[in-house]
Enzyme design. Structure first.
Site, PDB file in Angstrom:
ATOM      1  N   HIS A 180       2.263  -8.178   9.036  1.00 15.09           N
ATOM      2  CA  HIS A 180       2.692  -7.281   9.894  1.00 15.09           C
ATOM      3  C   HIS A 180       2.680  -6.885  10.798  1.00 15.09           C
ATOM      4  CE1 HIS A 180       2.760  -4.937   4.698  1.00 15.09           C
ATOM      5  NE2 HIS A 180       4.256  -5.616   5.170  1.00 15.09           N
ATOM      6  N   ARG A 238       7.323  -3.749  11.764  1.00 14.35           N
ATOM      7  CA  ARG A 238       6.725  -3.730  10.804  1.00 14.35           C
ATOM      8  C   ARG A 238       6.994  -6.058  10.327  1.00 14.35           C
ATOM      9  NH1 ARG A 238       4.135  -1.953   6.348  1.00 14.35           N
ATOM     10  NH2 ARG A 238       5.000  -2.378   4.013  1.00 14.35           N
ATOM     11  N   ASN A 265       5.056  -9.170   3.372  1.00 16.44           N
ATOM     12  CA  ASN A 265       4.307  -9.099   2.064  1.00 16.44           C
ATOM     13  C   ASN A 265       5.135  -8.452   1.010  1.00 16.44           C
ATOM     14  OD1 ASN A 265       2.015  -9.265   1.424  1.00 16.44           O
ATOM     15  ND2 ASN A 265       1.494  -7.355   1.403  1.00 16.44           N
ATOM     16  N   HIS A 319      -4.707  -6.701   7.067  1.00 16.11           N
ATOM     17  CA  HIS A 319      -3.734  -5.522   7.017  1.00 16.11           C
ATOM     18  C   HIS A 319      -4.387  -4.295   7.953  1.00 16.11           C
ATOM     19  CE1 HIS A 319      -0.498  -6.637   4.449  1.00 16.11           C
ATOM     20  NE2 HIS A 319      -1.118  -7.355   4.195  1.00 16.11           N
ATOM     21  N   GLU A 394      -7.293  -3.615   4.126  1.00 13.87           N
ATOM     22  CA  GLU A 394      -6.811  -2.493   5.342  1.00 13.87           C
ATOM     23  C   GLU A 394      -7.881  -2.388   6.121  1.00 13.87           C
ATOM     24  OE1 GLU A 394      -3.872  -2.008   5.593  1.00 13.87           O
ATOM     25  OE2 GLU A 394      -2.646  -2.170   3.290  1.00 13.87           O
TER      26      GLU A 394
HETATM   27 ZN   LIG Z   1      -0.044  -4.553   6.080  1.00 15.99          ZN
END
Ligand SMILES: [Zn+2]
Length: 434
Positions: A180, A238, A265, A319, A394
């Protein structure tokens, strides 16, 4: 009809101004509390209606949607949310000022390979760094996995000290960042880990034993086109830069011919399904593409993941933001049969992360912890390729900067994720008697 045609033509005059920076003056990011269970669907529908950019979906009923709204939409969106009975608060009052605050420091381009781990870097600097390591480190090799839509190489660096004492392929750990575009901390942290493995700047005694037991495969920049576009055009981009699966113009909102791209993704091929946490609409941030693996970036990554699968134990798709360590499945709330193993190793990593800088990472299954998202890289790595320990990581933060983490956070983010990876590796050395 004429008006619509004219609108489309006028819209195309401003097709993706690569050299001009898109500004977000007066754009806000709201924290929206759904309050009612049925509001999860209602708020997602509002997102479609206004083409809103959802920065974050809630992981449980008391969580928030983090939603970016433009100045011309704000009154209507707030009215609609009020009608639904959802509570809102303004998190970011003026997005442009946060973008400006978190801007990389101005500095001279350095010689190829001499990059600092304290800064965000360009595609060219990242590749220069990889080449310099491969030239100076006998354990490192750079491989070109494929070419992005705009012609940039997607590169992998492998660290390997050879086979095991019995001549077998070592077990492997595969990590990638930057799928991203706007999540700049992800490639920065993958580079941090590459630096640890290549240069061992802290004289860490663990590095030699890790390289003795594992091969490491790292891809710092899965989506180089999108990443470069966030540096020069639109900081909030993104997706990749696919321009025209073009029958999907939204009738509602801001989306025009300069708002295309595929969410890489959502484009992987294990139970690919745009209707399940993605979108059929190219205007949306989660557009899943016209079919599974339609994009050169996902094709390159799928091939790379497949080719290490026979010996890879761990796959990390990195991410930001929210601080989660989540494992498949993303396409269904059903758990994989070995979910307890994934949960355990995820907690080992989260525990090591916590003991580095005190940041708590939530561990759990994709669909339970966050929301359904079919077509993810972690589902592919586990479900298609058979890599047992596949996770989406994340990173931070949890709500000050979101995607716009300043450079001053790179060091601590790198330290904590690397501590998590090392803890996983040590656990696996025990478990598999490596
Ligand atoms: Zn992401």
């Amino acid at each position: 009809m004429k008006t619509l045609l004219l609108a489309l033509l006028v819209g195309c005059v401003s097709c993706r101004p690569e050299s001009r920076e898109k500004r977000y003056d007066g754009h806000q990011v709201l924290k929206v509390f759904p309050n009612l269970l049925e509001n999860f669907k209602n708020i997602e529908a509002l997102g479609e209606k206004y083409n809103l950019d959802f920065w974050h979906h809630p992981k449980h009923q008391n969580g928030t949607f983090d939603i970016q709204v433009s100045p011309d939409q704000i009154t209507d969106v707030l009215n609609d949310l009020k009608l639904l009975g959802a509570d809102t608060s303004v998190w970011i009052q003026d997005l442009q000022s946060i973008i400006d605050e978190a801007k990389p420091s101005d500095r001279q381009e350095r010689a190829a390979g001499m990059i600092s781990m304290q800064h965000y870097h360009s595609y060219a600097q990242i590749n220069g760094f990889l080449s310099a390591i491969a030239a100076s480190n006998s354990h490192a090799t750079v491989y070109k996995l494929g070419t992005s839509l705009q012609g940039r190489s997607i590169n992998l660096i492998r660290f390997s000290t050879g086979t095991t004492s019995s001549g077998a392929h070592k077990r492997s750990i595969f990590m990638d960042g930057g799928i991203h575009a706007r999540e700049w901390i992800a490639p920065a942290v993958v580079l941090y880990m590459i630096d640890q493995l290549a240069n061992n700047p802290n004289n860490d005694p663990d590095i030699a034993s890790l390289l003795d037991k594992f091969d490491f495969y790292l891809v710092p920049l899965v989506n180089p086109d999108g990443y470069e576009y966030t540096r020069s055009g639109d900081r909030m981009w993104r997706k990749n830069m696919a321009s025209s699966y073009g029958t999907h113009h939204s009738i509602f909102g801001r989306c025009g011919s300069d708002e295309m791209g595929v969410d890489l993704n959502r484009n992987f091929g294990h139970h690919w399904n745009p209707g399940n946490g993605g979108s059929y609409d190219q205007c949306q941030e989660t557009y899943a593409g016209p079919h599974a693996l339609s994009e050169p970036e996902t094709q390159a990554m799928a091939h790379a993941i497949d080719s290490v699968a026979s010996h890879a134990l761990v796959y990390l798709n990195i991410h930001s933001y929210g601080q989660y360590m989540i494992y498949p499945w993303g396409y269904t709330a059903q758990l994989p049969p070995d979910a307890a193993d994934l949960d355990h190793l995820g907690r080992v990593a989260a525990n090591a992360i916590y003991h580095t800088h005190g940041h708590r990472y939530t561990v759990g299954e994709d669909t339970v912890v966050l929301y359904a998202a079919a077509g993810g890289a972690d589902d592919y790595a586990k479900g298609h390729s058979g890599i047992k320990y596949a996770y989406t990581v994340e990173m931070g933060d949890t709500g000050r900067y979101g995607f716009l983490l300043p450079e001053s956070y790179i060091q601590s983010s790198g330290e904590e994720i690397w501590a998590g990876v090392k803890a996983m590796a040590k656990e696996l050395i025990q478990k598999y008697s490596l």
